[in-house]
Design a protein around this motif. Structure first.
Motif, PDB file in Angstrom:
ATOM      1  N   GLU A  71       1.109  11.856  -3.771  1.00 55.82           N
ATOM      2  CA  GLU A  71       2.496  11.640  -4.593  1.00 55.82           C
ATOM      3  C   GLU A  71       3.233  10.526  -3.902  1.00 55.82           C
ATOM      4  O   GLU A  71       3.200  10.558  -2.592  1.00 55.82           O
ATOM      5  CB  GLU A  71       3.193  13.170  -4.500  1.00 55.82           C
ATOM      6  CG  GLU A  71       4.564  12.871  -5.157  1.00 55.82           C
ATOM      7  CD  GLU A  71       5.276  14.251  -5.032  1.00 55.82           C
ATOM      8  OE1 GLU A  71       6.431  14.068  -5.538  1.00 55.82           O
ATOM      9  OE2 GLU A  71       4.925  15.320  -4.984  1.00 55.82           O
ATOM     10  N   PHE A  72       3.608   9.653  -4.726  1.00 53.36           N
ATOM     11  CA  PHE A  72       4.236   8.397  -3.957  1.00 53.36           C
ATOM     12  C   PHE A  72       5.629   8.658  -4.298  1.00 53.36           C
ATOM     13  O   PHE A  72       6.392   9.544  -4.749  1.00 53.36           O
ATOM     14  CB  PHE A  72       3.919   7.316  -5.246  1.00 53.36           C
ATOM     15  CG  PHE A  72       2.393   6.983  -5.282  1.00 53.36           C
ATOM     16  CD1 PHE A  72       1.411   6.850  -4.349  1.00 53.36           C
ATOM     17  CD2 PHE A  72       1.973   6.909  -6.606  1.00 53.36           C
ATOM     18  CE1 PHE A  72       0.115   6.657  -4.620  1.00 53.36           C
ATOM     19  CE2 PHE A  72       0.839   6.667  -6.833  1.00 53.36           C
ATOM     20  CZ  PHE A  72      -0.329   6.956  -5.757  1.00 53.36           C
ATOM     21  N   PRO A 117       4.393   8.784   1.666  1.00 52.79           N
ATOM     22  CA  PRO A 117       3.459   9.635   0.618  1.00 52.79           C
ATOM     23  C   PRO A 117       3.298  11.152   1.142  1.00 52.79           C
ATOM     24  O   PRO A 117       3.495  11.540   2.044  1.00 52.79           O
ATOM     25  CB  PRO A 117       2.314   8.906   0.660  1.00 52.79           C
ATOM     26  CG  PRO A 117       2.159   8.423   2.219  1.00 52.79           C
ATOM     27  CD  PRO A 117       3.383   8.164   2.571  1.00 52.79           C
ATOM     28  N   VAL A 134       4.728   4.016  -9.598  1.00 51.72           N
ATOM     29  CA  VAL A 134       3.881   2.935  -9.065  1.00 51.72           C
ATOM     30  C   VAL A 134       3.128   2.009 -10.372  1.00 51.72           C
ATOM     31  O   VAL A 134       2.623   2.771 -10.911  1.00 51.72           O
ATOM     32  CB  VAL A 134       3.019   3.239  -7.778  1.00 51.72           C
ATOM     33  CG1 VAL A 134       2.155   1.866  -7.385  1.00 51.72           C
ATOM     34  CG2 VAL A 134       3.728   3.750  -6.944  1.00 51.72           C
ATOM     35  N   SER A 146       3.304   8.399 -11.040  1.00 45.68           N
ATOM     36  CA  SER A 146       4.212   8.890  -9.847  1.00 45.68           C
ATOM     37  C   SER A 146       3.102   9.454  -8.764  1.00 45.68           C
ATOM     38  O   SER A 146       3.239   9.994  -7.575  1.00 45.68           O
ATOM     39  CB  SER A 146       5.040  10.006 -10.558  1.00 45.68           C
ATOM     40  OG  SER A 146       4.143  10.960 -11.125  1.00 45.68           O
ATOM     41  N   SER A 147       1.855   9.825  -9.186  1.00 47.03           N
ATOM     42  CA  SER A 147       0.822  10.444  -8.226  1.00 47.03           C
ATOM     43  C   SER A 147      -0.624  10.262  -8.719  1.00 47.03           C
ATOM     44  O   SER A 147      -0.810   9.756  -9.949  1.00 47.03           O
ATOM     45  CB  SER A 147       1.020  11.864  -7.893  1.00 47.03           C
ATOM     46  OG  SER A 147       0.930  12.667  -9.023  1.00 47.03           O
ATOM     47  N   ASN A 201       0.845  -1.237  -0.074  1.00 47.64           N
ATOM     48  CA  ASN A 201       0.009   0.170  -0.117  1.00 47.64           C
ATOM     49  C   ASN A 201       0.798   1.252  -0.170  1.00 47.64           C
ATOM     50  O   ASN A 201       1.700   1.503   0.948  1.00 47.64           O
ATOM     51  CB  ASN A 201      -0.947  -0.051   1.382  1.00 47.64           C
ATOM     52  CG  ASN A 201      -1.708   1.377   1.304  1.00 47.64           C
ATOM     53  OD1 ASN A 201      -1.971   1.883   0.468  1.00 47.64           O
ATOM     54  ND2 ASN A 201      -2.123   1.418   2.336  1.00 47.64           N
ATOM     55  N   PHE A 202       0.877   1.993  -1.175  1.00 46.97           N
ATOM     56  CA  PHE A 202       1.941   3.061  -1.249  1.00 46.97           C
ATOM     57  C   PHE A 202       1.491   4.334  -0.584  1.00 46.97           C
ATOM     58  O   PHE A 202       2.020   5.253  -0.569  1.00 46.97           O
ATOM     59  CB  PHE A 202       2.220   3.207  -2.844  1.00 46.97           C
ATOM     60  CG  PHE A 202       3.278   2.431  -3.181  1.00 46.97           C
ATOM     61  CD1 PHE A 202       4.668   2.522  -3.432  1.00 46.97           C
ATOM     62  CD2 PHE A 202       2.874   1.139  -3.878  1.00 46.97           C
ATOM     63  CE1 PHE A 202       5.394   1.988  -3.864  1.00 46.97           C
ATOM     64  CE2 PHE A 202       3.654   0.206  -4.233  1.00 46.97           C
ATOM     65  CZ  PHE A 202       4.848   0.649  -4.120  1.00 46.97           C
ATOM     66  N   LEU A 203       0.276   4.176  -0.055  1.00 44.25           N
ATOM     67  CA  LEU A 203      -0.366   5.371   1.155  1.00 44.25           C
ATOM     68  C   LEU A 203       0.065   5.037   2.503  1.00 44.25           C
ATOM     69  O   LEU A 203      -0.227   5.928   3.394  1.00 44.25           O
ATOM     70  CB  LEU A 203      -1.654   5.517   0.808  1.00 44.25           C
ATOM     71  CG  LEU A 203      -2.116   6.387  -0.473  1.00 44.25           C
ATOM     72  CD1 LEU A 203      -3.311   6.768  -0.566  1.00 44.25           C
ATOM     73  CD2 LEU A 203      -1.059   7.404  -0.926  1.00 44.25           C
TER      74      LEU A 203
END
Length: 396
Positions: free
Chosen positions: A55-56, A11, A60, A141-142, A3-5
């Motif tokens: 924004e990661f 993030p 992703v 990227s976001s 989970n990139f958040l």
């Protein structure tokens, strides 16, 4: 897949629309569970659309996106998501109008109605990314989430999860770093979702109908809804700044002498007792326990600020004469420093504790004894009446 958040993957989030106090957009990526469960609620005067951009840490390859769109009585049911790639262009990758508590957007090349993502349940709507937007969500990227429709409420989001893997454009060093960060974050995050929140439940009628937070001073509106006084004052200030007369935030009906907010005294008493009985709980440790404002002014909820006035109508003189008259009254009692009062122990049970509660007559009680005398609101030693709002917590 990560989970990139998750807060450990650092993030970033930006929202140009103002939010309700305590329900800021940063809650969606906070590392504190107490903040994360609150979610995001826009300021009551804000109408859709509301844009939130995440924004990661790296580009992703997005597998699926989970959104819980219900926060208390607030609900949004129209969502569209844009992805931005390394070319810095936003592309619409998915859009939907739904009626359930949340929605999951996923890759149609990997999932289907009969083969949904892991963790999917019937409370969520299942939708798919647009087939012509693969280049965007496979190297994002976001993302920008746009809330363009609500269910007669304020724009809100309870939670957002973006699951995927690092894009193919990422170096091996980047992938290894993300793996280390994500692996460290998984176990603590699961452990923080423990049972205290399930065991301790705040009654629904104690919560603000607008912010869903427990109220300090409940005000019943002409529409029948109940909100906290601070919420109502912010709404009135906002209406005044636009040159509009104060009105009911739910119906828009202007306040008059006959239609105006009224303090719900019975509900306030119940909330005060609830907070006092659960003062040891971390969930309400930051709740205010007093009535009124330190500024000495109050809002009359019809657009004017009125100074608090004391009635000295029967004292035909200045303040000194009024004070003298009160002192001469037979009901007046004066207290001086009494060395016999032990400020480290309860005057009723004599137990020495680190935390005691002081009432206006300068007597100290433990929490158990205080609850007993609160039934009559009188000191058991000097029989002096007091208000629950006048009780002070002392850390000795």
């Amino acid at each position: 897949m990560w989970n990139f958040l998750n807060s450990n993957l650092h993030p970033k989030v930006v929202c140009k629309s103002p939010s309700t106090d305590g329900y800021e957009v940063e809650n969606l990526i906070s590392d504190e569970y107490s903040k994360r469960v609150r979610g995001f609620i826009a300021y009551p005067a804000i109408k859709p659309p509301v844009e939130i951009e995440f924004e990661f840490i790296c580009p992703v390859n997005i597998d699926h996106i989970n959104l819980n769109t219900v926060v208390g009585s607030q609900k949004c049911n129209g969502i569209e998501i844009y992805a931005r790639n390394e070319i810095l262009t936003h592309t619409l990758i998915c859009k939907s109008v739904f009626d359930k508590m949340g929605i999951i957007f996923c890759n149609s090349r990997k999932y289907s109605k009969t083969n949904p993502p892991e963790g999917y349940n019937n409370n969520y709507e299942l939708c798919f990314f647009r087939s012509n937007a693969f280049r965007s969500f496979l190297n994002a990227s976001s993302i920008k989430i746009v809330i363009f429709r609500t269910d007669k409420s304020v724009p809100c989001l309870r939670s957002v999860e973006v699951w995927g893997i690092p894009s193919k454009s990422c170096s091996q060093v980047t992938i290894n770093t993300i793996t280390k960060l994500a692996t460290k974050s998984l176990t603590p995050n699961v452990a923080t979702i423990s049972t205290p929140m399930e065991e301790f439940k705040i009654p629904e009628d104690f919560k603000d109908d607008l912010t869903c937070n427990i109220m300090s001073i409940p005000m019943t509106l002409p529409s029948g809804k109940t909100v906290d006084q601070s919420t109502l004052e912010k709404h009135i200030q906002n209406e005044t700044s636009f040159g509009r007369k104060p009105c009911d935030p739910f119906t828009g009906i202007k306040f008059t002498d006959h239609l105006k907010p009224i303090m719900n005294v019975a509900l306030k008493t119940r909330i005060d007792m609830f907070i006092l009985q659960n003062s040891h709980r971390a969930e309400i440790s930051n709740m205010g326990r007093t009535i009124g404002r330190a500024s000495g002014t109050r809002s009359d909820h019809v657009g004017n600020n009125v100074k608090r006035k004391h009635d000295y109508s029967d004292c035909n003189g200045d303040l000194e004469e009024a004070i003298s008259k009160v002192k001469r009254s037979t009901s007046f009692m004066s207290f001086t420093d009494d060395l016999s009062i032990d400020k480290n122990s309860c005057v009723k049970c004599k137990n020495k504790l680190d935390i005691l509660y002081k009432i206006p007559c300068e007597h100290y009680y433990c929490r158990v004894c205080l609850l007993l005398i609160c039934e009559n609101s009188k000191c058991s030693i000097c029989d002096i009446s007091f208000m629950k709002s006048e009780v002070q917590k002392c850390n000795l």
